[in-house]
Motif scaffolding. Sequence first.
Motif, PDB file in Angstrom:
ATOM      1  N   THR A  32     -13.601 -29.285 -10.172  1.00 42.27           N
ATOM      2  CA  THR A  32     -13.879 -28.457  -8.993  1.00 42.27           C
ATOM      3  C   THR A  32     -15.181 -27.693  -9.187  1.00 42.27           C
ATOM      4  N   ILE A  57      -5.250 -31.288  -3.223  1.00 47.42           N
ATOM      5  CA  ILE A  57      -6.626 -30.949  -3.589  1.00 47.42           C
ATOM      6  C   ILE A  57      -7.423 -30.348  -2.439  1.00 47.42           C
ATOM      7  N   ASN A  58      -7.141 -30.714  -1.206  1.00 49.25           N
ATOM      8  CA  ASN A  58      -7.899 -30.114  -0.105  1.00 49.25           C
ATOM      9  C   ASN A  58      -7.662 -28.609  -0.032  1.00 49.25           C
ATOM     10  N   PHE A  61      -9.686 -26.930  -2.717  1.00 49.04           N
ATOM     11  CA  PHE A  61     -11.091 -26.760  -2.355  1.00 49.04           C
ATOM     12  C   PHE A  61     -11.259 -25.627  -1.350  1.00 49.04           C
ATOM     13  N   VAL A  75     -14.837 -28.644   2.964  1.00 49.36           N
ATOM     14  CA  VAL A  75     -13.753 -29.141   2.107  1.00 49.36           C
ATOM     15  C   VAL A  75     -13.980 -30.601   1.757  1.00 49.36           C
ATOM     16  N   MET A  76     -14.380 -31.393   2.744  1.00 49.34           N
ATOM     17  CA  MET A  76     -14.595 -32.818   2.499  1.00 49.34           C
ATOM     18  C   MET A  76     -15.846 -33.054   1.652  1.00 49.34           C
ATOM     19  N   ARG A  79     -14.672 -32.369  -1.796  1.00 51.38           N
ATOM     20  CA  ARG A  79     -13.772 -33.459  -2.190  1.00 51.38           C
ATOM     21  C   ARG A  79     -14.550 -34.667  -2.712  1.00 51.38           C
ATOM     22  N   LYS A  80     -15.644 -35.000  -2.036  1.00 52.18           N
ATOM     23  CA  LYS A  80     -16.438 -36.159  -2.431  1.00 52.18           C
ATOM     24  C   LYS A  80     -16.917 -36.033  -3.877  1.00 52.18           C
ATOM     25  N   LEU A  83     -13.860 -35.930  -6.508  1.00 55.76           N
ATOM     26  CA  LEU A  83     -13.278 -37.233  -6.818  1.00 55.76           C
ATOM     27  C   LEU A  83     -14.187 -38.043  -7.727  1.00 55.76           C
ATOM     28  N   TYR A 121      -3.190 -36.246  -5.522  1.00 58.50           N
ATOM     29  CA  TYR A 121      -3.388 -37.520  -4.837  1.00 58.50           C
ATOM     30  C   TYR A 121      -2.909 -38.684  -5.705  1.00 58.50           C
TER      31      TYR A 121
END
Length: 223
Positions: A32, A57-58, A61, A75-76, A79-80, A83, A121
Amino acid sequence: MHVFIGKEMKRLVIFDLDGTVLNTIADLGNSTNYALAKLGYPTYDIPSYRFRVGNGINKLFERSLPEGEKTEVNVMRVRKWFLEHYDVHCTDETRPYPGIPELLHYLQDKRMAIAIASNKYQKATSKLINHFYGDIHFTAVMGQLDEKKKKPNPAVVYEIMEMARVYRDEVLYIGDSGVDMETALNAGVTSCGVTWGFRPVNELQVFHPDFIVNKVSEIKELI
């Protein structure tokens, strides 16, 4: 092998993953922080992540983004990068909690059904279980999929119960957080909170679990 807790015979033990069977906090925090730094946001000390994880995980974040930046788009973006890092580094510092491997082997030897129910996930859930507990036969290893409801929704417990062909009073659910205790409560199954994980005991007590244990050995004594 029949296992009794009180007057109830147990045939299935469901474990939460993060904070229950694996100490994953350092790798979650490092990944993170990697993502936040990539986007120019402040990072945090690893222990503080104990209170950010637990709802997928969302949500991790969202909790980690600064006030005013907690948008779905951001958030996305986090996330990118997360991951990209976590998929490679999720086993770097993660370790089983002492006594858990022995407990899982004990349950397996007693022909108990064993399962994992996590809000992590699915890809990472499967990878971690295969890496650290590849010699254990799990009835199910259930992580989070986008189309499925997260804990504390009891759907994952019901799905595992169906796979194991057991009834509610035959299930023991073990976890380290209020989310886990609420999940067990919502599912109508016996709950056991553990205090070696990420959350304080008072969070567990809010949901009045059937049992709270401080050591892995107490679970063996319990069953």
